[in-house]
Scaffold this motif. Sequence first.
Motif, PDB file in Angstrom:
ATOM      1  N   ALA A  38      -2.610  -3.369  11.412  1.00 58.94           N
ATOM      2  CA  ALA A  38      -3.305  -4.170  10.402  1.00 58.94           C
ATOM      3  C   ALA A  38      -3.722  -3.306   9.222  1.00 58.94           C
ATOM      4  CB  ALA A  38      -4.522  -4.851  11.019  1.00 58.94           C
ATOM      5  N   SER A  39      -4.186  -2.096   9.490  1.00 61.37           N
ATOM      6  CA  SER A  39      -4.622  -1.217   8.400  1.00 61.37           C
ATOM      7  C   SER A  39      -3.447  -0.769   7.543  1.00 61.37           C
ATOM      8  CB  SER A  39      -5.356  -0.004   8.975  1.00 61.37           C
ATOM      9  OG  SER A  39      -4.461   0.868   9.649  1.00 61.37           O
ATOM     10  N   ILE A  40      -2.294  -0.511   8.170  1.00 62.26           N
ATOM     11  CA  ILE A  40      -1.113  -0.110   7.395  1.00 62.26           C
ATOM     12  C   ILE A  40      -0.686  -1.240   6.462  1.00 62.26           C
ATOM     13  CG2 ILE A  40       1.356   0.410   7.580  1.00 62.26           C
ATOM     14  CD1 ILE A  40      -0.316   2.794   8.190  1.00 62.26           C
ATOM     15  N   VAL A  41      -0.622  -2.466   6.991  1.00 60.80           N
ATOM     16  CA  VAL A  41      -0.230  -3.612   6.168  1.00 60.80           C
ATOM     17  C   VAL A  41      -1.243  -3.834   5.048  1.00 60.80           C
ATOM     18  CG1 VAL A  41       0.205  -6.091   6.167  1.00 60.80           C
ATOM     19  CG2 VAL A  41       1.031  -4.700   8.060  1.00 60.80           C
ATOM     20  N   ALA A  42      -2.534  -3.727   5.351  1.00 59.02           N
ATOM     21  CA  ALA A  42      -3.573  -3.936   4.339  1.00 59.02           C
ATOM     22  C   ALA A  42      -3.473  -2.895   3.229  1.00 59.02           C
ATOM     23  CB  ALA A  42      -4.954  -3.890   4.986  1.00 59.02           C
ATOM     24  N   GLN A  43      -3.188  -1.649   3.585  1.00 58.19           N
ATOM     25  CA  GLN A  43      -3.059  -0.600   2.567  1.00 58.19           C
ATOM     26  C   GLN A  43      -1.830  -0.811   1.689  1.00 58.19           C
ATOM     27  OE1 GLN A  43      -4.227   3.601   4.106  1.00 58.19           O
ATOM     28  NE2 GLN A  43      -3.844   2.408   5.955  1.00 58.19           N
ATOM     29  N   VAL A  44      -0.776  -1.366   2.253  1.00 54.74           N
ATOM     30  CA  VAL A  44       0.417  -1.665   1.456  1.00 54.74           C
ATOM     31  C   VAL A  44       0.154  -2.858   0.540  1.00 54.74           C
ATOM     32  CG1 VAL A  44       2.818  -2.438   1.588  1.00 54.74           C
ATOM     33  CG2 VAL A  44       2.013  -0.643   3.111  1.00 54.74           C
ATOM     34  N   TYR A  45      -0.652  -3.797   1.016  1.00 60.68           N
ATOM     35  CA  TYR A  45      -0.927  -4.999   0.226  1.00 60.68           C
ATOM     36  C   TYR A  45      -1.647  -4.699  -1.081  1.00 60.68           C
ATOM     37  CZ  TYR A  45       0.409  -8.797   3.422  1.00 60.68           C
ATOM     38  OH  TYR A  45       1.102  -9.702   4.171  1.00 60.68           O
ATOM     39  N   LEU A  46      -2.637  -3.804  -1.052  1.00 62.03           N
ATOM     40  CA  LEU A  46      -3.508  -3.616  -2.201  1.00 62.03           C
ATOM     41  C   LEU A  46      -2.734  -3.281  -3.481  1.00 62.03           C
ATOM     42  CD1 LEU A  46      -6.392  -3.730  -3.164  1.00 62.03           C
ATOM     43  CD2 LEU A  46      -6.681  -1.344  -2.502  1.00 62.03           C
ATOM     44  N   PRO A  47      -1.877  -2.256  -3.515  1.00 64.49           N
ATOM     45  CA  PRO A  47      -1.125  -1.995  -4.753  1.00 64.49           C
ATOM     46  C   PRO A  47      -0.122  -3.094  -5.082  1.00 64.49           C
ATOM     47  CG  PRO A  47      -0.403  -0.523  -2.992  1.00 64.49           C
ATOM     48  CD  PRO A  47      -1.617  -1.218  -2.492  1.00 64.49           C
ATOM     49  N   SER A  48       0.409  -3.773  -4.055  1.00 63.53           N
ATOM     50  CA  SER A  48       1.379  -4.844  -4.336  1.00 63.53           C
ATOM     51  C   SER A  48       0.697  -6.013  -5.043  1.00 63.53           C
ATOM     52  CB  SER A  48       2.050  -5.319  -3.043  1.00 63.53           C
ATOM     53  OG  SER A  48       1.156  -6.031  -2.218  1.00 63.53           O
ATOM     54  N   TYR A  49      -0.558  -6.309  -4.672  1.00 62.25           N
ATOM     55  CA  TYR A  49      -1.286  -7.380  -5.369  1.00 62.25           C
ATOM     56  C   TYR A  49      -1.577  -6.984  -6.812  1.00 62.25           C
ATOM     57  CZ  TYR A  49      -2.141 -10.870  -1.736  1.00 62.25           C
ATOM     58  OH  TYR A  49      -1.996 -11.881  -0.811  1.00 62.25           O
ATOM     59  N   LEU A  50      -1.898  -5.727  -7.034  1.00 67.54           N
ATOM     60  CA  LEU A  50      -2.142  -5.278  -8.404  1.00 67.54           C
ATOM     61  C   LEU A  50      -0.866  -5.332  -9.238  1.00 67.54           C
ATOM     62  CD1 LEU A  50      -4.477  -2.223  -7.663  1.00 67.54           C
ATOM     63  CD2 LEU A  50      -5.141  -4.512  -8.427  1.00 67.54           C
ATOM     64  N   PHE A  51       0.244  -4.888  -8.663  1.00 65.90           N
ATOM     65  CA  PHE A  51       1.518  -4.907  -9.369  1.00 65.90           C
ATOM     66  C   PHE A  51       1.992  -6.333  -9.626  1.00 65.90           C
ATOM     67  CE2 PHE A  51       6.306  -4.147  -9.087  1.00 65.90           C
ATOM     68  CZ  PHE A  51       6.398  -3.745 -10.419  1.00 65.90           C
ATOM     69  N   SER A  52       1.606  -7.270  -8.751  1.00 64.86           N
ATOM     70  CA  SER A  52       2.071  -8.653  -8.904  1.00 64.86           C
ATOM     71  C   SER A  52       1.483  -9.339 -10.136  1.00 64.86           C
ATOM     72  CB  SER A  52       1.730  -9.468  -7.654  1.00 64.86           C
ATOM     73  OG  SER A  52       0.333  -9.630  -7.510  1.00 64.86           O
ATOM     74  N   VAL A  53       0.438  -8.771 -10.732  1.00 66.41           N
ATOM     75  CA  VAL A  53      -0.089  -9.337 -11.979  1.00 66.41           C
ATOM     76  C   VAL A  53       1.019  -9.413 -13.020  1.00 66.41           C
ATOM     77  CG1 VAL A  53      -1.735  -9.003 -13.845  1.00 66.41           C
ATOM     78  CG2 VAL A  53      -2.404  -8.471 -11.508  1.00 66.41           C
ATOM     79  N   VAL A  54       1.818  -8.371 -13.097  1.00 61.90           N
ATOM     80  CA  VAL A  54       2.905  -8.312 -14.076  1.00 61.90           C
ATOM     81  C   VAL A  54       4.112  -9.118 -13.592  1.00 61.90           C
ATOM     82  CG1 VAL A  54       4.482  -6.773 -15.298  1.00 61.90           C
ATOM     83  CG2 VAL A  54       2.123  -6.053 -14.865  1.00 61.90           C
ATOM     84  N   THR A  55       4.483  -8.939 -12.344  1.00 62.09           N
ATOM     85  CA  THR A  55       5.720  -9.562 -11.855  1.00 62.09           C
ATOM     86  C   THR A  55       5.609 -11.084 -11.773  1.00 62.09           C
ATOM     87  OG1 THR A  55       5.036  -9.205  -9.558  1.00 62.09           O
ATOM     88  CG2 THR A  55       6.396  -7.509 -10.587  1.00 62.09           C
ATOM     89  N   ILE A  56       4.456 -11.604 -11.355  1.00 58.99           N
ATOM     90  CA  ILE A  56       4.312 -13.064 -11.275  1.00 58.99           C
ATOM     91  C   ILE A  56       4.430 -13.683 -12.663  1.00 58.99           C
ATOM     92  CG2 ILE A  56       2.717 -14.942 -10.742  1.00 58.99           C
ATOM     93  CD1 ILE A  56       1.626 -13.291  -8.454  1.00 58.99           C
ATOM     94  N   ALA A  57       3.793 -13.056 -13.652  1.00 55.94           N
ATOM     95  CA  ALA A  57       3.899 -13.573 -15.023  1.00 55.94           C
ATOM     96  C   ALA A  57       5.348 -13.544 -15.515  1.00 55.94           C
ATOM     97  CB  ALA A  57       2.999 -12.760 -15.953  1.00 55.94           C
ATOM     98  N   ALA A  58       6.063 -12.465 -15.211  1.00 56.28           N
ATOM     99  CA  ALA A  58       7.452 -12.346 -15.666  1.00 56.28           C
ATOM    100  C   ALA A  58       8.349 -13.379 -14.996  1.00 56.28           C
ATOM    101  CB  ALA A  58       7.957 -10.932 -15.382  1.00 56.28           C
ATOM    102  N   TRP A  59       8.250 -13.514 -13.662  1.00 52.00           N
ATOM    103  CA  TRP A  59       9.120 -14.458 -12.965  1.00 52.00           C
ATOM    104  C   TRP A  59       8.727 -15.903 -13.255  1.00 52.00           C
ATOM    105  CZ3 TRP A  59      13.424 -12.523 -11.859  1.00 52.00           C
ATOM    106  CH2 TRP A  59      13.557 -11.234 -11.345  1.00 52.00           C
ATOM    107  N   THR A  60       7.453 -16.168 -13.478  1.00 46.73           N
ATOM    108  CA  THR A  60       7.047 -17.526 -13.859  1.00 46.73           C
ATOM    109  C   THR A  60       7.615 -17.895 -15.216  1.00 46.73           C
ATOM    110  OG1 THR A  60       4.996 -17.286 -12.589  1.00 46.73           O
ATOM    111  CG2 THR A  60       5.078 -19.057 -14.200  1.00 46.73           C
TER     112      THR A  60
END
Length: 531
Positions: free
Chosen positions: A490-512
């Motif tokens: 759970a901790s490994i997945v949570a640590q991977v999630y945090l930067p992916s959520y930050l990076f998704s600010v840009v990617t979600i806007a682009a793909w939308t």
Amino acid sequence: TLSTAASSAAYFIIMSEAITSVLIASASAVAKVFVIGAIGYVSAIRPKAAPILPASAMNAISKMNFNLLIIPLVYSALASGVTPSALGSLWVVLVSGIGVICLSYAVASLLGKLPFFRVDDRTDFDALRIAAAFPNIVALPILIFPTLCEFPVVYNAFYEGGNESTDGEKYKSCVDESNAMIFVYFFAWNLLYWIIGYPTLVAAGKKRQMKNDATLSATEPHNPPSDNTFDNEELQVKIDIEGDNQERRSNNSTAASVPEGIDENVVPDEDAQNGSEARRRLKGIMTLFTNAIIQTLKSPGFVAMVLGVITACIPPLRDALFSTGGPLRFLGSALESLGRAGASVGTLVVAASLVHQANAVENSPAQGADTEVGALNVSTSNNDEEHSMGATGLRESMRRRRSSLSQLSIRVMNAIKKRKPTLRMHFWFCISRLIVTPAIVCLLIIAGDCGGILNGFPNLAKLVVIVNSCLPGAQLIVLTLKSRGLSESASIVAQVYLPSYLFSVVTIAAWTSLGLIISTPNADGSSFCNR
């Protein structure tokens, strides 16, 4: 020539204005989501002494949000936004959802095998590719689409009613239809999660736990001999006698299980063994599939979906609940008011949970080390005070050896707890989840549109599929692992999630933005490929 140039210039201006409107709409929708997320982030850490959203309240708030806010939203969105004529087109969303989730899993698996992206730890890889396959398709989309539908370039493009409809009616139709498609997509998500995701995730977490236990057992100190020789020998005799009894009972049971006339030394037929193994596997698959169907059918979300569709198919009941002046309008309005809060509360919980999980990963090793070392020191001190008068040099030596081995075990445990995802792991997860999968989905939709395969496919459904394909991983993955006591995975997945959520600010806007360009029909009603 001049007229051609003028018409080309006019077309370019119109297209530039349309694209600018699309970019503004998508950027505004994503910005709204992450402003709410930022509030959740701050609420999880401030005030420092007693945060507004403490870690101890996350599970309770999440359960409340789903059962009291999201369930009413599911029901009201389907009951008020779906017409009997539109039900026939929702199956394409269901099939598309299954296809996109399977595609996400395949992309994560294939990229993880490439040398540049390869994840060295196979157990982490198994858990993270499930996280990459199942995105957060409820909390984020039901915030994004209402904001998108506020823009005329969006609600005018997707409205299929008459020209006499008002802007408010067009906006409501856009929101209701998009929510209905999101929840149908969520049904596909649930079905595949219980069939594939949950068993694979739990198996990966258990493998990680077994590896950690094996590492710790390799450093456990062996019990040295003591002066209590008689007690140890008596204990050993009891163990031996019990072992003999267990072995005798096992042999008797085995002999009794062999039918008469069959030689125990005869090796069973290999084809018969293979057939039995195949039947066992088939039975396991059927059991897994049956359990997944039962779990999905029993879930409150599915029950709300069914009730919403039934209500939509009964116009008098639907009008009584959701039409202005209806006799049951007070009940429908209450459900809609509850549902409107669900998306915002869900986003707050997601943001706060990411913060608390990251803090738990950072703080738990040190706390655990202090506690264990403190307990070890107290235990050693007590033993010294109790046996100092009668201790021999040999016993002191053995005690120091045991203490040294115990401290080694603690250091190994702390090393396991401090294990963090590698940079390659972060890169692989973000690329597969946020870039490659939505890129393939967009290419498939363009190819299907240009090839005529998607004729009759709702334009808004194309956008829903594209947006859902580019979202970061679902929080349910972390909660599942934590609920099963598999805290390290759970901790490994949570640590991977945090930067992916930050990076998704840009990617979600682009793909939308790209999704709006692909899915929005032209002025003459033709599709992206002018079909």
